[in-house]
Enzyme design. Structure first.
Site, PDB file in Angstrom:
ATOM      1  N   LYS A  52       0.747  -1.292   0.086  1.00 27.54           N
ATOM      2  CA  LYS A  52       0.101  -0.082   0.062  1.00 27.54           C
ATOM      3  C   LYS A  52       0.788   1.351  -0.170  1.00 27.54           C
ATOM      4  CE  LYS A  52      -3.819  -2.541   1.991  1.00 27.54           C
ATOM      5  NZ  LYS A  52      -4.395  -3.187   3.263  1.00 27.54           N
ATOM      6  N   GLN A  96      -5.127  -2.319   9.280  1.00 28.89           N
ATOM      7  CA  GLN A  96      -4.964  -3.509   8.583  1.00 28.89           C
ATOM      8  C   GLN A  96      -5.223  -4.797   9.610  1.00 28.89           C
ATOM      9  OE1 GLN A  96      -3.328  -3.906   5.370  1.00 28.89           O
ATOM     10  NE2 GLN A  96      -3.972  -6.033   6.024  1.00 28.89           N
ATOM     11  N   ASP A 119     -11.515   1.925   2.832  1.00 28.42           N
ATOM     12  CA  ASP A 119     -11.700   0.240   2.792  1.00 28.42           C
ATOM     13  C   ASP A 119     -13.329   0.014   2.422  1.00 28.42           C
ATOM     14  OD1 ASP A 119      -9.535  -1.766   2.697  1.00 28.42           O
ATOM     15  OD2 ASP A 119      -9.410  -1.422   4.898  1.00 28.42           O
TER      16      ASP A 119
END
Length: 282
Positions: A52, A96, A119
């Site tokens: 990322k 995460q 997300d």
């Protein structure tokens, strides 16, 4: 058989984002910024976070990585998220997963401000997806829709079978296909006569996490196959949920593993972060 190359489509997507960010930079405004919180030292999570960061660097976006020990309390993590929610210089917040067992993942995902939830996992964004309103779409399902667009595939009137009902992939991709006027079936571990169900799919989306489970017997002649699986085969090689070699002669288009759906997930994360920035700053 057409190979749907996720690496190429991902690069094309990121190049378009890069060009937009270069234009923003020229105006003298700040560039978009993604904050990623990593709790503990899960090796797979560290790889995902690095990928990322690389993508952020490629498109010219700022990235902020916050590393915390696995001893971090739930309260401390929620406080950190609250600080990022109120930081005007941060456009996207990503925690995460998985988190240590001592922390309630659901509570953490709900704590992220919906307008920074790049997300697309916050209940407010899931509700917007359900209602076909503008919010953030979860990155993997979003990437699959872009892949179909790229190969010029129109879902209107097609039969789509999604095997897998997770909140991250299965359910949202089924909703997206429905919004594109497809007839959608969600199959799962309790589905009777699974082979019969998948064999009628114009588009088969495989997301069950079983290496090479779907052989040619499960696939309709000329179908499009999107393989979300990320497994290891008997030789330790990366493979999908679909037995690629067995089905490739029967399908019209298929995503490889690796290099298929995976790279698209990160490209869509970049796209969502840019979208958050535009809504908030521009």
């Amino acid at each position: 058989m057409k190979l749907i190359n996720g690496k190429e489509i991902s690069k094309k997507t990121k190049d378009a984002i890069k060009a937009e960010i270069e234009e923003i930079r020229k105006t003298g405004k700040r560039v978009p910024k993604l904050a990623v919180i990593l709790v503990g030292d899960n090796p797979a999570s560290q790889v995902y976070v690095r990928n990322k960061e690389k993508a952020c660097a490629y498109v010219g976006m700022e990235s902020l990585r916050i590393n915390k020990d696995a001893t971090l309390s739930e309260e401390e993590l929620l406080k950190l998220i609250d600080e990022l929610n109120h930081d005007d210089g941060v456009d996207g917040i990503l925690v995460q997963l998985p988190l240590p067992k001592t922390i309630d993942e659901e509570k953490v995902l709900k704590a992220i401000a919906p307008e920074k939830d790049v997300d697309g996992f916050h209940p407010a964004n899931i509700a917007k997806l359900f209602l076909n309103e503008e919010g953030f779409i979860p990155c993997t399902p979003y990437g699959m829709m872009v892949m179909l667009e790229e190969i010029g595939y129109d879902l209107d009137g097609k039969e789509v079978v999604v095997v897998g009902r997770s909140n991250i992939v299965g359910k949202p991709v089924a909703l997206l296909a429905l919004h594109h006027n497809a007839t959608v079936t969600i199959a799962h571990s309790h589905t009777k006569n699974l082979q019969e169900v998948t064999s009628r799919a114009d588009v088969l989306i495989a997301a069950i996490g079983k290496a090479k489970f779907f052989t040619a017997d499960y696939v309709k002649e000329g179908a499009v196959v999107l393989d979300v699986g990320m497994n290891r085969d008997e030789n330790g090689k990366l493979c999908g949920d679909v037995d690629f070699d067995d089905v490739k002669e029967k399908v019209s288009a298929i995503t490889p593993v690796p290099g298929g759906v995976g790279p698209m997930t990160i490209a869509m994360l970049m796209k969502n972060t840019l979208l958050s920035y535009k809504r908030r700053v521009q």
